[in-house]
Design an enzyme around this catalytic site. Sequence first.
Site, PDB file in Angstrom:
ATOM      1  N   GLY A   1       0.836  -1.203   0.000  1.00 35.88           N
ATOM      2  CA  GLY A   1       0.000   0.000   0.000  1.00 35.88           C
ATOM      3  C   GLY A   1       0.865   1.245   0.000  1.00 35.88           C
TER       4      GLY A   1
ATOM      5  N   ILE B   1      -0.732  -5.323   5.415  1.00 36.73           N
ATOM      6  CA  ILE B   1      -0.426  -4.729   4.105  1.00 36.73           C
ATOM      7  C   ILE B   1       0.892  -5.263   3.544  1.00 36.73           C
ATOM      8  CG2 ILE B   1      -1.852  -2.712   4.541  1.00 36.73           C
ATOM      9  CD1 ILE B   1       0.669  -1.092   5.154  1.00 36.73           C
TER      10      ILE B   1
ATOM     11  N   THR C   1       3.344  -6.251   5.705  1.00 33.71           N
ATOM     12  CA  THR C   1       4.362  -5.956   6.701  1.00 33.71           C
ATOM     13  C   THR C   1       4.619  -7.121   7.650  1.00 33.71           C
ATOM     14  OG1 THR C   1       2.552  -4.995   7.928  1.00 33.71           O
ATOM     15  CG2 THR C   1       3.935  -3.478   6.708  1.00 33.71           C
TER      16      THR C   1
ATOM     17  N   ALA D   1       1.439  -2.142  14.600  1.00 33.26           N
ATOM     18  CA  ALA D   1       2.039  -3.012  15.625  1.00 33.26           C
ATOM     19  C   ALA D   1       1.754  -2.466  17.023  1.00 33.26           C
ATOM     20  CB  ALA D   1       3.537  -3.147  15.398  1.00 33.26           C
TER      21      ALA D   1
ATOM     22  N   ARG E   1      11.059  -2.171  20.996  1.00 34.02           N
ATOM     23  CA  ARG E   1      11.105  -3.631  20.975  1.00 34.02           C
ATOM     24  C   ARG E   1      10.844  -4.163  19.571  1.00 34.02           C
ATOM     25  NH1 ARG E   1       9.809  -7.498  24.860  1.00 34.02           N
ATOM     26  NH2 ARG E   1       8.937  -5.925  26.229  1.00 34.02           N
TER      27      ARG E   1
ATOM     28  N   LEU F   1       9.360  -7.054  17.378  1.00 32.67           N
ATOM     29  CA  LEU F   1       8.405  -8.156  17.543  1.00 32.67           C
ATOM     30  C   LEU F   1       8.855  -9.394  16.790  1.00 32.67           C
ATOM     31  CD1 LEU F   1       5.119  -6.089  17.235  1.00 32.67           C
ATOM     32  CD2 LEU F   1       6.061  -7.124  19.305  1.00 32.67           C
TER      33      LEU F   1
ATOM     34  N   LYS G   1      13.065 -11.024  11.867  1.00 32.31           N
ATOM     35  CA  LYS G   1      13.137 -11.183  10.418  1.00 32.31           C
ATOM     36  C   LYS G   1      12.250 -10.161   9.684  1.00 32.31           C
ATOM     37  CE  LYS G   1      13.340 -15.413   8.726  1.00 32.31           C
ATOM     38  NZ  LYS G   1      12.896 -16.743   8.257  1.00 32.31           N
TER      39      LYS G   1
ATOM     40  N   GLY H   1       7.141   1.120  15.951  1.00 40.11           N
ATOM     41  CA  GLY H   1       6.692   1.200  14.550  1.00 40.11           C
ATOM     42  C   GLY H   1       7.875   1.321  13.617  1.00 40.11           C
TER      43      GLY H   1
ATOM     44  N   GLU I   1       8.085   2.963   8.301  1.00 43.44           N
ATOM     45  CA  GLU I   1       8.407   4.165   7.533  1.00 43.44           C
ATOM     46  C   GLU I   1       9.776   4.765   7.809  1.00 43.44           C
ATOM     47  OE1 GLU I   1       4.450   6.393   6.651  1.00 43.44           O
ATOM     48  OE2 GLU I   1       4.125   5.222   8.454  1.00 43.44           O
TER      49      GLU I   1
END
Length: 738
Positions: A238, A465, A467, A509, A626, A628, A631, A700, A703
Site C-alpha cells: 500500500g 499490508i 508488513t 504493531a 522492541r 516483535l 526477520k 513502529g 516508515e
Amino acid sequence: MNSSEMKGVVGKPLNRVDGHAKVTGTARYAAEFPVAKLVHGVTIQSTIASGKIAQIDTRAAERVPGVLLVMTHLNAPKVSGEAGGERKLPLLQDNQVRYSGQHLGVVVADTFEHAMQAAAMVNIRYDEAEPVLHLKDNLDKAYVPQGKIPRNEPPDSAHGSIEQGLAAAAVKVEQTYTTPIENHNPMEPHATTAVWQGDRLLLYNATQGVFGDKKKVAAVLGMPPENVRTMSYFVGGGFGCKGSTWAHVVLAAMAARQVNRPVKLVLGRIQMFGPVGFRPETMQQVSLGATRDGKLTALRHAGTSITSTFDEFIEPVAKTARMIYACPNIETSHRLVQLNVGTPTFMRAPGEASGSFALESAMDELAYALKIDPIELRLRNYAEADPDKNLPWSSKSLRECYQQGAARFGWQKRNPTPRSMRDGDTLIGWGMATATYPTNRSPASAIAQIKADGTAIVRSGSQDIGTGTYTVMTQIAADALGMPAEKIQFELGDTNLPETPVSGGSQTAASVGSAVQLAGVAARNKLLQLALADQASPLYGAAAEDVIAQNGSFLLKNKAATETYGAILSRHGLKTIEARADAKPGEEKEKYSMHSFGAQFAEVRVNLNSGEVRVSRWVGAFGVGRLLNAKTANSQLIGGIVYGIGMALMEHTVMDPNRGRVVNADLAEYHVPVNADVPNIDVIFVDEHDPHVNQIGVKGIGEIGITGTAAAIANAVYHATGQRVRDLPITLDKLLFT
Ligand code: MOS
C-alpha cells in the site's frame, strides 16, 4: 500471576505464518473472490486536465456484447462525494474535469474484455480549459493550508527569532531543494469487489483501512455504517495509496447496485497515476545558521507542496525540523499551491521522507562550510529533549545509532574532501543522514478465545499490508496466552471483527499489538480464575502470582502441580473461554515526545564518464523500541531503504507540461529499484527499551527506513563528485550538465 509474556516467541525471527498461503497462491486478494454472478467494471478516465465534458456518446459502447451498464455523470445515481472521511471524491456527479485521469465513467460487462472494449468506445468531447500544472509558475498563489499537519499540529511554528538567529550566525546555508511527484506503485493494483445483499453492501477491497472504507462508503452512499462490511485479508502493498478510500471503491458499489450484480473493478497500472494519490511535488527552503564551532543559531524549513483544485493534502515536509536538532530559533511553515492534478496523499513517511532530503542535505552543506564532520555537527546539536514540545523523549538512541552505524560502515576512515576516493573511472563517495519518524498509536480492540482443544483464535479487524501483521500478532498472542505460536490462529481483515485504525503512520504493531496482548492476558486470567476456584483442579487454592502460564498449561512455580488449558475447559463443560480488550493511548502522549531515530550511511559509485550513480554499500542503524520479529523487522527496514534509493535516484512521475497527462504511467518508464540496483543492506537494531510508548514497547518500523535515505545518497554523491544536487531524483543529466 507471573507474567511470562514477552519472554517467549516475541522477537524471534518466526517465518511468516501466511507465507505458505502466499507462495502457493491460496491467499486471496481483493480481485480474487469467486463471487457468484460476478461482472466486471472498467473505468473511463479523462484525457484532459481541466475543462468540461461537452458531450459523452455511449451508444457504441452500449452495443458491445455483454455490456450491462455505461455509467456517466448523465445517469449516475446522486451521491455525496464530500461526505465523511478525509478525501473529496469526484463521483460522476457533474461534467467538470479537474485533472487528467479523473474517472468519468464506469463500464460494466459480463467479461473484463467486453468491458475494456466498450470503455474504449465511449466518445467524449471536451470543452478544454488551460490547466494549471506548474508549481514554480504559481508560487504567488501559495496559500496557508486550512487543515492541520499530522498529530493535529498547525502548519506553521516558531520558537525564538529566526532573523536574530541568522544575524548571529558565523556561517549560513540557505538553499532550495525540490522533490518531484512520485507514485506508490504497489505490486497489487487497487481493486474492489462490491456485492449487494439487499440493502447491505459487502466490499472486498485492497486497502490499508477496512474500517475507514466502511465509514467513508456508508457516508457517501447515505447508508448506516453497520450495513457496510469491508474485507481485506491480503494486501499486495500500500505504502499510503491504499490508506484512504478513493473514488473507484464507491463507483464499484454504485455500479453493482445499478446492474444488480456483484461488480469487480480493478485499476490497471496506468490508471493508478492520478486518482489514487501520489507524493506531491515539493519546493523547500532551508536556512541554517551556526556559530564557528557548529552550534545552530537558526533553523528555518519552509515547504510548499502541490494539492488538487478541489481538496487539500499537506505534505508535512518541515515537521521533522521542529524536533530533530537543538536550536534556540526554529521556524517552520507549510504552503500549498493548487494544480490540475488528482489529490496527493500519504506516501511512505509522508513529509519525513521528502523533508529529510532537504534538511539533511542542508546539514551536510553546513558541515562542509564549517569543516566539521557531519556526524560531529549533528552531535553538537543533539536534542536532549523535544525542542518544540519541550518534553522529554520517551526514549532516544540516536547517539548509539550514529556510533554503531559509523563503526560498522568504517566512517572514521573517510577523507572529507570531495573526489578523494577513486577507482579507475569511478568516483566513490560516502554520505550519512539522520533518520526519524514519530511513534503513533490509535485505539484498537481485539478478542482472544482459548479453545478446549488446546488452540486459540485471536481476532482483530485490522489488515496486513505485507508488513507481517498476521505473524507478529500471532507472536504477541502466543506469549500473552502462554501458548505455542503454532496453536494460535490470528484473524484480521474484516469490519465484523473488533475495530482497529488504518494501517498508516507505522501504527499497526503498537495499536493492534497492545489490544492483542491485553486480550490474550485477560482470556488467560479468566481461565486461571476458573482453575484456582475449582476444587477438582490441582491448582485449587493457589495464589495467582505463584502460577506460570506456558505451553498451554498452568504450572505452579514450585512445579508441584500443573493443568492444561484444555483440561480446565473440559471439566467445566466449556468449549471456549474468551476476553475482549479495548486498548488506547493514555496520558503518555502528554508527558513524552515519542519518536524512532536512526542513522543512514551510504556509499555510492559514480561513473566519471556517464554520471551513472550506483549505491554500492549501506548501513542503517535504528532505535525503534522492541522488535516483535527480527526477520520481518529487518525486511521492513530494508524495504524502506530500498524505497529511499528509488526516491534518490529514479522515481519521478513526469507530466506532459502542456496537457498534464502522466507520460511515464507504467513500470517500464517509472523506474523503481530492482535487485541489481540494491546493494547488501546492513541493518543494525540498537537495543532499546521504551517503557512509555505503549505496554509492548514497540515504536513502529514501516516508515523510518526511508527517512534520511535520499539525503545520505545526495551527500555521498557530493562527496564522490563535488556536485551538490538539490533536485530529486539524482539522474545522470544533473551530474553531467550542471
Ligand atoms: Mo503510510 S504513508 O502512513 O501508509
